[in-house]
Design an enzyme around this catalytic site. Structure first.
Site, PDB file in Angstrom:
ATOM      1  N   SER A 241      -8.237  -0.149  -0.519  1.00 47.23           N
ATOM      2  CA  SER A 241      -8.310  -0.621  -1.902  1.00 47.23           C
ATOM      3  C   SER A 241      -7.626  -1.963  -2.110  1.00 47.23           C
ATOM      4  CB  SER A 241      -7.703   0.421  -2.840  1.00 47.23           C
ATOM      5  OG  SER A 241      -6.370   0.737  -2.461  1.00 47.23           O
ATOM      6  N   HIS A 242      -6.590  -2.256  -1.338  1.00 45.72           N
ATOM      7  CA  HIS A 242      -5.898  -3.535  -1.476  1.00 45.72           C
ATOM      8  C   HIS A 242      -6.818  -4.698  -1.089  1.00 45.72           C
ATOM      9  CE1 HIS A 242      -1.640  -1.557  -1.077  1.00 45.72           C
ATOM     10  NE2 HIS A 242      -2.333  -1.125  -2.118  1.00 45.72           N
TER      11      HIS A 242
END
Length: 367
Positions: free
Chosen positions: A157-158
């Site tokens: 997700s980063h």
């Protein structure tokens, strides 16, 4: 509280947000279903993995984009089904954003006379299913050449840019979707900084051997083998040779406690499995493209466990003779985005760390 989209408007028609920096008052309007495109289908330059089916791109990995060139003051763009946020750029400048547009043909007018390069970027994440994009139609096609610089981003997700434009950390699932923008994340920022083509092979919630809180799904190295997430099409990366891989995996392996019934008896066993599999994954990248550099980064979350484990993997590869590999621990990020994820400002700090490595190795672009 995160910004919340107008769901009533989204259900009716695409929401169009005009960019103040557009070179002309560009307008985008739906074309009646009984009208054909105004010209032939243009050759597409595609960023990201996907399936070209006729003149349509079927894609699911985040950060996809298409580009086309033409010498007209208008062009048509076809959009298929599937919820998506699309940023429309003309000659490198923002013209509009379409949020969950209805499938169909859209006409861009007011582009001005002359030669134009149209770019359509996917900002949203599409874990639920593939979406369709393209073709682009105009009367006078022009070629679009790929860029000389190429970067591949691999992560979770980063890397996706999950909730990075949110006004706060508390978000509903709909607000996460509304505020996720890969084009404003590290991939988009570095692509613009270096005028590079890029791919984003990242999925929120996935790890190297363990997904967030132990949920069942392909970890990232397993999903990486496929063009889409349904396993129907093996990834075909022929013709794609990035000079740089930017990799960040481990947040989901270590950010939650192990649960009874998971595959690892204790944290030490999870560490061993992670180190073995992550090292093998990076070695596979190196073996497939040995001239490329690899830059691994990690945050200092989970009391430093993520960075410590990722650092061990990088040291292992260096000891095995892989020299062109860098590593950085990102400290002091605000994590002010949705559900304590990096913000766009945090993404800028991460991009700066990658750029520091790139600028210290300027010859990597000539490989």
């Amino acid at each position: 509280m995160a910004r919340q989209g107008n769901r009533t408007a989204l259900a009716a028609l695409a929401m169009l947000t005009m960019g103040a920096t557009a070179p002309a008052p560009v307008r985008i309007e739906p074309v009646p279903a009984d009208r054909p495109p105004q010209g032939p289908s243009l050759p597409l330059h595609v960023g990201g993995r996907g399936l070209i089916q006729g003149d349509v791109l079927r894609r699911q990995w985040p950060g996809s984009y298409i580009e086309a060139g033409f010498a007209d003051d208008s062009a048509d763009l076809r959009i298929g089904p599937g919820d998506v946020r699309l940023h429309i750029l003309v000659d490198g400048r923002p013209a509009a954003t379409l949020v969950k547009p209805k499938p169909g043909l859209y006409r861009l007018t007011g582009l001005g006379k002359g030669q134009h390069r149209l770019r359509v970027e996917v900002g949203s994440e599409s874990q639920a299913g593939a979406t369709l994009l393209g073709g682009v139609y105009a009367r006078h096609p022009l070629p679009v050449r790929p860029r000389a610089r190429r970067i591949e981003f691999i992560g979770d997700s980063h890397t996706v840019g999950y909730g990075n434009t949110a006004d706060g950390q508390t978000c509903t699932p709909d607000q996460v979707w509304d505020t996720t923008d890969t084009s404003q994340g590290i991939a988009g920022q570095l692509g613009r900084r270096y005028d590079a083509d890029y791919r984003v092979n990242a999925i929120s919630g996935r790890g190297v051997v363990r997904n967030y809180n132990g949920f069942a799904a392909d970890p990232l190295p397993a999903a990486y083998r496929y063009t889409l997430f349904d396993h129907d099409h093996a990834a075909d990366d022929r013709g794609w040779r990035p000079q740089l891989y930017v990799v960040a995996l481990g947040t989901n392996d270590f950010s939650t406690a192990l649960h009874q019934g998971e595959a690892w008896a204790d944290r030490a066993a999870l560490h061993r499995d992670y180190e073995t599999r992550y090292a093998a994954f990076l070695r596979d990248l190196h073996a497939a493209n040995p001239r490329a550099h690899i830059f691994v980064w990690a945050t200092d979350k989970a009391d430093g466990e993520i960075a410590a484990e990722a650092g061990k993997v990088v040291e292992q590869l260096r000891a095995q003779g892989i020299a062109d590999i860098g590593f950085a621990t990102l400290k002091g990020l605000s994590f002010g985005g949705c559900n304590s994820h990096p913000t766009v400002a945090d993404d800028r700090r991460i991009a700066d760390a990658v750029a520091g490595y790139v600028d210290a190795h300027p010859t990597l672009w000539s490989r």
